[in-house]
Design a protein around this motif. Structure first.
Motif, PDB file in Angstrom:
ATOM      1  N   VAL A   7      32.087  33.537  50.109  1.00  0.00           N
ATOM      2  CA  VAL A   7      31.332  33.729  48.853  1.00  0.00           C
ATOM      3  C   VAL A   7      31.269  35.202  48.462  1.00  0.00           C
ATOM      4  CG1 VAL A   7      29.914  31.637  48.940  1.00  0.00           C
ATOM      5  CG2 VAL A   7      29.115  33.737  50.092  1.00  0.00           C
ATOM      6  N   ASN A   8      31.530  36.101  49.410  1.00  0.00           N
ATOM      7  CA  ASN A   8      31.529  37.536  49.111  1.00  0.00           C
ATOM      8  C   ASN A   8      32.847  38.004  48.513  1.00  0.00           C
ATOM      9  OD1 ASN A   8      29.216  37.183  50.812  1.00  0.00           O
ATOM     10  ND2 ASN A   8      29.259  39.342  51.354  1.00  0.00           N
ATOM     11  N   PHE A   9      33.854  37.111  48.476  1.00  0.00           N
ATOM     12  CA  PHE A   9      35.175  37.481  47.949  1.00  0.00           C
ATOM     13  C   PHE A   9      35.217  37.268  46.434  1.00  0.00           C
ATOM     14  CE2 PHE A   9      37.628  35.903  51.992  1.00  0.00           C
ATOM     15  CZ  PHE A   9      36.794  36.670  52.797  1.00  0.00           C
ATOM     16  N   GLU A  10      35.859  38.186  45.726  1.00  0.00           N
ATOM     17  CA  GLU A  10      36.254  37.876  44.354  1.00  0.00           C
ATOM     18  C   GLU A  10      37.338  36.803  44.422  1.00  0.00           C
ATOM     19  OE1 GLU A  10      37.130  41.202  41.744  1.00  0.00           O
ATOM     20  OE2 GLU A  10      35.749  42.488  42.868  1.00  0.00           O
ATOM     21  N   TYR A  11      37.548  36.103  43.325  1.00  0.00           N
ATOM     22  CA  TYR A  11      38.654  35.142  43.275  1.00  0.00           C
ATOM     23  C   TYR A  11      39.950  35.913  43.507  1.00  0.00           C
ATOM     24  CZ  TYR A  11      35.043  32.206  41.271  1.00  0.00           C
ATOM     25  OH  TYR A  11      33.869  31.508  41.086  1.00  0.00           O
ATOM     26  N   ALA A  12      40.853  35.342  44.290  1.00  0.00           N
ATOM     27  CA  ALA A  12      42.083  36.051  44.624  1.00  0.00           C
ATOM     28  C   ALA A  12      42.852  36.414  43.356  1.00  0.00           C
ATOM     29  CB  ALA A  12      42.952  35.196  45.537  1.00  0.00           C
ATOM     30  N   GLN A  13      43.266  37.668  43.301  1.00  0.00           N
ATOM     31  CA  GLN A  13      44.078  38.149  42.181  1.00  0.00           C
ATOM     32  C   GLN A  13      45.543  38.049  42.583  1.00  0.00           C
ATOM     33  OE1 GLN A  13      44.319  42.407  41.431  1.00  0.00           O
ATOM     34  NE2 GLN A  13      43.810  42.039  39.295  1.00  0.00           N
ATOM     35  N   LEU A  14      46.341  37.364  41.766  1.00  0.00           N
ATOM     36  CA  LEU A  14      47.756  37.168  42.063  1.00  0.00           C
ATOM     37  C   LEU A  14      48.578  38.093  41.178  1.00  0.00           C
ATOM     38  CD1 LEU A  14      47.669  33.273  42.280  1.00  0.00           C
ATOM     39  CD2 LEU A  14      47.131  34.973  44.037  1.00  0.00           C
ATOM     40  N   ALA A  23      52.165  39.289  45.044  1.00  0.00           N
ATOM     41  CA  ALA A  23      51.136  39.549  46.052  1.00  0.00           C
ATOM     42  C   ALA A  23      49.847  38.826  45.703  1.00  0.00           C
ATOM     43  CB  ALA A  23      50.888  41.056  46.161  1.00  0.00           C
ATOM     44  N   ALA A  24      49.011  38.639  46.720  1.00  0.00           N
ATOM     45  CA  ALA A  24      47.661  38.093  46.541  1.00  0.00           C
ATOM     46  C   ALA A  24      46.679  39.137  47.052  1.00  0.00           C
ATOM     47  CB  ALA A  24      47.496  36.790  47.316  1.00  0.00           C
ATOM     48  N   ASN A  25      45.674  39.419  46.244  1.00  0.00           N
ATOM     49  CA  ASN A  25      44.747  40.510  46.521  1.00  0.00           C
ATOM     50  C   ASN A  25      43.330  39.962  46.642  1.00  0.00           C
ATOM     51  OD1 ASN A  25      44.068  43.222  46.797  1.00  0.00           O
ATOM     52  ND2 ASN A  25      43.731  43.494  44.620  1.00  0.00           N
ATOM     53  N   PHE A  26      42.673  40.206  47.775  1.00  0.00           N
ATOM     54  CA  PHE A  26      41.289  39.781  47.975  1.00  0.00           C
ATOM     55  C   PHE A  26      40.385  41.022  47.991  1.00  0.00           C
ATOM     56  CE2 PHE A  26      43.616  36.186  49.629  1.00  0.00           C
ATOM     57  CZ  PHE A  26      42.827  35.083  49.361  1.00  0.00           C
ATOM     58  N   TRP A  27      39.463  41.110  47.036  1.00  0.00           N
ATOM     59  CA  TRP A  27      38.445  42.158  47.047  1.00  0.00           C
ATOM     60  C   TRP A  27      37.165  41.576  47.630  1.00  0.00           C
ATOM     61  CZ3 TRP A  27      40.635  43.034  41.680  1.00  0.00           C
ATOM     62  CH2 TRP A  27      41.540  44.116  41.685  1.00  0.00           C
ATOM     63  N   ILE A  28      36.610  42.245  48.623  1.00  0.00           N
ATOM     64  CA  ILE A  28      35.507  41.710  49.412  1.00  0.00           C
ATOM     65  C   ILE A  28      34.258  42.566  49.218  1.00  0.00           C
ATOM     66  CG2 ILE A  28      34.781  41.139  51.760  1.00  0.00           C
ATOM     67  CD1 ILE A  28      37.863  40.952  52.401  1.00  0.00           C
ATOM     68  N   HIS A  29      33.156  41.906  48.865  1.00  0.00           N
ATOM     69  CA  HIS A  29      31.927  42.627  48.494  1.00  0.00           C
ATOM     70  C   HIS A  29      30.879  42.652  49.605  1.00  0.00           C
ATOM     71  CE1 HIS A  29      32.534  43.371  44.101  1.00  0.00           C
ATOM     72  NE2 HIS A  29      33.513  42.497  44.321  1.00  0.00           N
ATOM     73  N   GLN A  30      29.929  43.538  49.420  1.00  0.00           N
ATOM     74  CA  GLN A  30      28.835  43.689  50.383  1.00  0.00           C
ATOM     75  C   GLN A  30      27.913  42.457  50.379  1.00  0.00           C
ATOM     76  OE1 GLN A  30      27.704  44.853  53.118  1.00  0.00           O
ATOM     77  NE2 GLN A  30      27.102  46.953  52.655  1.00  0.00           N
TER      78      GLN A  30
END
Length: 265
Positions: free
Chosen positions: A141-148, A247-254
Motif C-alpha cells: 500500500v506504500n507503493f505508487e502504482y507501477a510506472q511502465l 522498464a517497470a518503476n516502483f516508487w515507495i513511500h514512507q
C-alpha cells in the motif's frame, strides 16, 4: 489566525496545508523507515535474497543491483499490458503548494501506469510487486502504482529525437506534508535487453546496464533522517542508441500511498 503573522506566500501555504489536513486525516501513522534502519536493511538483503543474485554496488548511499529479480514471464506480462498504452512521460510542477504533471524537456520517454485490475491482478505482476515488498520490508500500500516506461532509440546522444531522462531525483519535498509522505526508495526493473545505451547512471559514477529481469534498488532518503533527501542518489537514464528499452518503476513511500490516492489526497 496562526498564519497572519507571516508573508502572503507563507499565509497561503499554511491555509492550503490546513485545508488538506481537514479533508485528508491521516489513517496510518506507521513509518516504513525509522532512523538508522535503512543501511542495515540494505546490508542484510544479499544474505536473505541470494536467489535474486543481489550485489551491493554502493554501500553508502545504498544501491543494490539484482541480476535475476524478475523472470521472463513476469517481464513479458508488464510489456504486454503496456503495449499500445504509452504516452509522453511528464515531470512534476509545484505551484501554490499543489503538485501537477507537465511535459518537460529533461524527460522524453513514454510511459503508462499499472493502475487497472487487468494489470494489478495479473498473477505475474502480483508476484513481482510482492517480491519488491519482501525485499524492502515495506507493505504494497506504500507503493505508487507501477510506472511502465518505454525508451526509443536515436542515432547518437546529441540527436533531437533521443529518449532519455536527464539528471533528476525521485524525492519530492512537497510530499512531506501529504499523507503518503516522501518517496523513501525506488525499485527499477528492466523488462528487456537493450542492444546499446539506455544505462542508468548515478551522480556518484555508478552505471547500470539494462538487462531483462535485472533490477536496481536505491534509497532516496538519509539513513539517519528518512524524511530528508539523500542528494547522492541523483541519477539519469541515458539515451538508447540501438533497440528499445522497457522498464517497470516502483516508487515507495514512507506511509500508505494507495488509500489516500483513492480519496484524492
Amino acid at each position: 489566525n496562526m498564519f497572519s503573522e507571516c508573508s502572503e506566500e507563507c499565509h497561503m501555504l499554511g491555509i492550503k496545508n490546513q485545508e488538506y489536513s481537514e479533508k485528508c486525516a491521516k489513517i496510518n501513522d506507521t513509518e516504513a523507515l525509522l532512523p538508522f534502519t535503512l543501511n542495515k536493511l540494505f546490508r542484510n538483503i544479499p544474505n536473505k535474497f541470494k536467489y535474486l543474485t543481489p550485489e551491493i554496488v554502493s554501500d553508502d548511499p545504498p544501491i543494490i543491483v539484482f541480476d535475476n529479480f524478475a523472470s521472463d514471464e513476469e517481464c513479458d506480462a508488464f510489456i504486454e499490458y503496456a503495449s499500445g498504452k504509452y504516452t509522453r512521460s511528464t515531470g512534476l510542477k509545484v505551484e501554490d503548494g499543489k503538485i501537477s504533471s507537465v511535459e518537460t524537456p529533461i524527460r522524453t520517454s513514454l510511459n503508462t501506469w499499472c493502475q487497472t485490475p487487468q494489470c494489478m491482478d495479473n498473477i505475474h505482476i502480483k508476484s513481482v510487486t510482492s517480491r519488491v515488498s519482501a525485499v524492502t520490508e515495506i507493505p504494497e500500500v506504500n507503493f505508487e502504482y507501477a510506472q511502465l516506461l518505454y525508451y526509443f532509440a536515436c542515432v547518437n546522444e546529441t540527436s533531437d529525437d533521443c529518449s532519455f531522462y536527464k539528471k533528476h531525483h525521485d524525492f519530492i519535498p512537497e510530499q512531506f506534508n501529504l499523507n503518503s509522505g516522501v518517496r523513501v526508495m525506488t525499485c527499477f526493473i528492466y523488462l528487456n535487453d537493450v542492444d546499446e545505451g539506455g544505462f542508468t547512471v548515478f551522480e556518484t559514477g555508478i552505471s547500470i546496464q539494462p538487462k531483462k529481469g535485472r533490477a536496481v534498488l536505491w534509497s532516496n532518503v538519509k539513513d539517519d533522517a528518512p524524511h530528508d533527501m539523500d542528494t547522492r542518489t541523483y541519477h539519469e537514464a541515458r539515451p538508447v542508441l540501438k533497440g528499445e528499452k522497457m522498464a517497470a518503476n516502483f516508487w515507495i513511500h514512507q506511509y500508505d500511498f494507495k488509500t489516500p490516492h483513492m480519496k484524492g489526497c
